[in-house]
Structure formats: C-alpha cells, structure tokens
Design an enzyme around this catalytic site. Sequence first.
Site, PDB file in Angstrom:
ATOM      1  N   CYS A 115       0.818  -1.223   0.000  1.00 16.10           N
ATOM      2  CA  CYS A 115       0.000   0.000   0.000  1.00 16.10           C
ATOM      3  C   CYS A 115       0.849   1.268   0.000  1.00 16.10           C
ATOM      4  CB  CYS A 115      -0.943  -0.006   1.193  1.00 16.10           C
ATOM      5  SG  CYS A 115      -2.001  -1.453   1.214  1.00 16.10           S
ATOM      6  N   HIS A 256      -3.298   6.990   2.061  1.00 11.87           N
ATOM      7  CA  HIS A 256      -3.723   5.679   1.580  1.00 11.87           C
ATOM      8  C   HIS A 256      -5.099   5.390   2.202  1.00 11.87           C
ATOM      9  CE1 HIS A 256      -4.209   1.527   0.946  1.00 11.87           C
ATOM     10  NE2 HIS A 256      -3.845   1.153   2.158  1.00 11.87           N
ATOM     11  N   ASN A 286     -10.235  -0.439   0.332  1.00 10.95           N
ATOM     12  CA  ASN A 286      -8.776  -0.297   0.297  1.00 10.95           C
ATOM     13  C   ASN A 286      -8.260  -0.892  -1.016  1.00 10.95           C
ATOM     14  OD1 ASN A 286      -6.020  -0.710   0.557  1.00 10.95           O
ATOM     15  ND2 ASN A 286      -6.120  -1.381   2.685  1.00 10.95           N
TER      16      ASN A 286
HETATM   17  O1  UT7 Z   1      -3.688  -1.358   3.557  1.00  8.45           O
HETATM   18  C1  UT7 Z   1      -3.060  -1.965   4.619  1.00  8.45           C
HETATM   19  C2  UT7 Z   1      -3.362  -1.300   5.842  1.00  8.45           C
HETATM   20  N1  UT7 Z   1      -4.396  -1.979   6.568  1.00  8.45           N
HETATM   21  C3  UT7 Z   1      -5.056  -1.315   7.487  1.00  8.45           C
HETATM   22  O2  UT7 Z   1      -4.850  -0.133   7.627  1.00  8.45           O
HETATM   23  C4  UT7 Z   1      -6.024  -2.029   8.408  1.00  8.45           C
HETATM   24  C5  UT7 Z   1      -5.903  -1.479   9.788  1.00  8.45           C
HETATM   25  N2  UT7 Z   1      -6.834  -2.052  10.718  1.00  8.45           N
HETATM   26  C6  UT7 Z   1      -8.161  -1.739  10.703  1.00  8.45           C
HETATM   27  O3  UT7 Z   1      -8.610  -0.957   9.880  1.00  8.45           O
HETATM   28  C7  UT7 Z   1      -9.051  -2.313  11.770  1.00  8.45           C
HETATM   29  O4  UT7 Z   1      -8.250  -2.952  12.747  1.00  8.45           O
HETATM   30  C8  UT7 Z   1     -10.076  -3.319  11.215  1.00  8.45           C
HETATM   31  C9  UT7 Z   1     -11.127  -2.575  10.407  1.00  8.45           C
HETATM   32  C10 UT7 Z   1      -9.395  -4.359  10.364  1.00  8.45           C
HETATM   33  C11 UT7 Z   1     -10.789  -4.014  12.389  1.00  8.45           C
HETATM   34  O5  UT7 Z   1     -11.416  -3.048  13.218  1.00  8.45           O
HETATM   35  P1  UT7 Z   1     -11.287  -3.159  14.796  1.00  8.45           P
HETATM   36  O6  UT7 Z   1     -12.090  -2.061  15.365  1.00  8.45           O
HETATM   37  O7  UT7 Z   1      -9.814  -3.215  15.129  1.00  8.45           O
HETATM   38  O8  UT7 Z   1     -12.018  -4.525  15.088  1.00  8.45           O
HETATM   39  P2  UT7 Z   1     -11.447  -5.813  15.833  1.00  8.45           P
HETATM   40  O9  UT7 Z   1     -10.484  -6.532  14.966  1.00  8.45           O
HETATM   41  O10 UT7 Z   1     -11.020  -5.428  17.224  1.00  8.45           O
HETATM   42  O11 UT7 Z   1     -12.747  -6.673  15.980  1.00  8.45           O
HETATM   43  C12 UT7 Z   1     -13.801  -6.304  16.880  1.00  8.45           C
HETATM   44  C13 UT7 Z   1     -14.880  -7.362  16.806  1.00  8.45           C
HETATM   45  C14 UT7 Z   1     -14.333  -8.768  16.960  1.00  8.45           C
HETATM   46  O12 UT7 Z   1     -15.295  -9.501  17.683  1.00  8.45           O
HETATM   47  P3  UT7 Z   1     -15.061  -9.809  19.255  1.00  8.45           P
HETATM   48  O13 UT7 Z   1     -13.759 -10.540  19.329  1.00  8.45           O
HETATM   49  O14 UT7 Z   1     -15.024  -8.477  19.920  1.00  8.45           O
HETATM   50  O15 UT7 Z   1     -16.255 -10.631  19.603  1.00  8.45           O
HETATM   51  C15 UT7 Z   1     -14.290  -9.298  15.558  1.00  8.45           C
HETATM   52  O16 UT7 Z   1     -14.447 -10.699  15.494  1.00  8.45           O
HETATM   53  O17 UT7 Z   1     -15.495  -7.302  15.514  1.00  8.45           O
HETATM   54  C16 UT7 Z   1     -15.490  -8.621  14.946  1.00  8.45           C
HETATM   55  N3  UT7 Z   1     -15.361  -8.471  13.496  1.00  8.45           N
HETATM   56  C17 UT7 Z   1     -16.420  -8.297  12.696  1.00  8.45           C
HETATM   57  N4  UT7 Z   1     -17.747  -8.227  12.953  1.00  8.45           N
HETATM   58  C18 UT7 Z   1     -18.576  -8.038  11.908  1.00  8.45           C
HETATM   59  C19 UT7 Z   1     -14.236  -8.425  12.755  1.00  8.45           C
HETATM   60  N5  UT7 Z   1     -14.546  -8.257  11.471  1.00  8.45           N
HETATM   61  C20 UT7 Z   1     -15.909  -8.155  11.400  1.00  8.45           C
HETATM   62  C21 UT7 Z   1     -16.815  -7.967  10.356  1.00  8.45           C
HETATM   63  N6  UT7 Z   1     -18.129  -7.903  10.658  1.00  8.45           N
HETATM   64  N7  UT7 Z   1     -16.433  -7.809   9.074  1.00  8.45           N
END
Ligand code: UT7
Length: 331
Positions: A115, A256, A286
């Site tokens: 990216c 990005h 993305n």
């Molecule tokens: O281009 C490369 C650069 N990449 C990035 O910049 C990505 C950077 N990271 C992010 O943007 C965020 O970390 C994400 C969008 C990937 C995730 O967001 P988050 O607020 O960090 O969520 P999380 O991983 O802490 O997940 C929270 C909850 C989890 O459930 P529990 O464990 O709290 O029960 C996940 O299982 O949300 C759940 N979850 C979802 N729920 C519904 C994860 N993905 C999803 C989903 N739909 N798609």
Amino acid sequence: MLQNSGVAITGSGSATPTNCLDNQALSQLVETSDEWIASRTGIRSRRLATAQESLSAIATLAAKDAIAASGITPLDIDLIILATSTSDDLYGSACKVQAQLGATKAVAFDLTAACSGFVFGLVTAAQYIKTGVYQNVLLIGADFSSRWVDWTDRRTCVLFGDGAGAVVMQASESDRLLGFELRSDGTQNNCLNIAYQPQSQELIPGVEVAKGTYQPITMNGKEVYRFAVQKVPEVIDKALFRANLSVDNIDWLILHQANQRILDAVAERLKIPSHKVISNLANYGNTSAASIPLALDEAVRADKIKPGEIIATSGFGAGLTWGAAIFQWGR
Ligand code: UT7
C-alpha cells in the site's frame, strides 16, 4: 549532457472494474453487516475484477487518462513504473502495460511496496527525473487484492477492493516535489502478508525444491491500525520539515485509503481540518497501491484540487512500509 531538473506531476488518470459489491451483498457471504463495516471502516462498497479483467488492462486504462491529461503521447514516455503487489504475472506486468500503450521508447518495471507502492514509486520516479536521466515518467498504482483475499475471513474480506490510478511526472524548471520521507520496518513483517507456502518436492534422491502456492491475505488489523496512526503523522511531519513547510501550508491531505478512522485520527493528530482530507474509500474500499492516485484523480477531475495547491500524501502497509511526500499539483 545530463542536467539536474525539477519534477512536476502534470496529469492523472484512474480506472476501476465495473463489478460492484456493497456491504449489504457482502453480508450474504460472511457474518457481517453494513453497520459494522461502515462504522468501523467507512467502507460501503468496493469494485471487484472478474476473471476476464486483467491488472495490466485496467492499469493501461488509468495510464491513458493520465497521459491525455498531461498533454504528452505514449511515445514521449521514457520510463513506466507499475506499483503493484498483485501483478498478472510474477515476472511483472509493467512491460505488458508498455506494449498496450505503445510506449515503445519506455523502459518499464514493477515496484512492490504494497500500500506504500505509489509513494515509493513517486520518489523513485523523481530520482530519475531529478538526475536528468529521464524527462517523462508514467507512474501507475494498481492492485487486484480481491485475487488474494480469503472470502471466508470477515476480518479482511470486507476491506479490500480493486482499481488503478496513474500520474505523469515530468522534468520541470521548478521542483514541485517539495519533500519526502520513506521508511521500512521488517521486524513487523508478519503483520500483513500474502505469504508463499512452500511444499518440499524431491526431484531426485537428496535434491529437493520448494513447490507451493501463495496463501490468502493475513493481517493483524489492530497492530496495523496502531502502526498507521502513530507512524503516518511522524513521517508527514518529517516530509514537511524537509520541504521547509508547516502543516498550515497543506491544502489537501491524501492518505492511503485504508480506513476512515485512520484518516480521521491522522488528520486530528496533525491538526488538519476535515475539509482538507480527501476520502473516497466509501466507494472503493482499500485498493492498496491504487488508492492514492485514484483519490487524487477523482479530486482533480472534480475540480477540487487546483494547480499550485500543496498536497501531503502518505502510504502505509505491508512490509511494513510507510512514507510521505509533499508536492505541488500541476506544472
Ligand atoms: O492497507 C493496509 C493497511 N491496513 C489497514 O490499515 C487495516 C488497519 N486495521 C483496521 O482498519 C481495523 O483494525 C479493522 C477494520 C481491520 C478491524 O477493526 P477493529 O475495530 O480493530 O475490530 P477488531 O479486529 O477489534 O474486531 C472487533 C470485533 C471482533 O469480535 P469480538 O472478538 O469483539 O467478539 C471481531 O471478530 O469485531 C469482529 N469483526 C467483525 N464483525 C462483523 C471483525 N470483522 C468483522 C466484520 N463484521 N467484518
């Protein structure tokens, strides 16, 4: 006789596949919802390439627009850099783009920095121009991440989309690339990968080779989020320092397009008001190396970004890699 020169970014273009998948439709595939995706990422829809669409074809479309906008012809191009991590061919796709454009005088190669690819490509291209080696460079950022997404993994599949963006960079009397800073940290390499999984194959007794395949995208979302929010403001500050400018001089911030929360957090840390932040990730997700030139091109064509305005841009992602560039749009 080679002469040192300035660099100007004189035209942009972009192209995306026509197939569209919105959050509602995606929730038929994995357990998710429009509410979760939109509130956590800002993404509402993404474009996905079909098996008939090639990365080189979409990159060529974006490139044609950029070439037309800059007022040159393919025959004027000395160098083509295709920033991609998802080329049609492991040997690279830049030469295919060269052929499709009829840019017969250009040398062409791929650059892989995930990216960060567009920002790394911008700085790489500028070095060839600044040293007087080349006059006209075509830089394309293009990725079809959908090819490498695990469509059963809701943590990653909701994030990515496909697309391409391009710019033409030209030798210029005054230098419009005002400052930059590039960084890498391989100790965090395992945060974001499309890793090759080798499987040993014995050719003859005692002689083994590793045959295998690439695995789908794996990402430690929380770590990458933390990394982006901390490192991107730092690297923009450094690039501004090198440009001898301050945050107040920035007309537009084009990051990005990974997550709206990252865009907001970086802007807040830098004290850049939200009306200066370019965002189109709601429509595309993305798009990896394509996201910055795609956002730039849309803003230029919408008459938002005007010649002479100062843009701060930053790419970040797998590697880990990150970088920023400060440039003035146009001739
Ligand atoms: O281009 C490369 C650069 N990449 C990035 O910049 C990505 C950077 N990271 C992010 O943007 C965020 O970390 C994400 C969008 C990937 C995730 O967001 P988050 O607020 O960090 O969520 P999380 O991983 O802490 O997940 C929270 C909850 C989890 O459930 P529990 O464990 O709290 O029960 C996940 O299982 O949300 C759940 N979850 C979802 N729920 C519904 C994860 N993905 C999803 C989903 N739909 N798609």
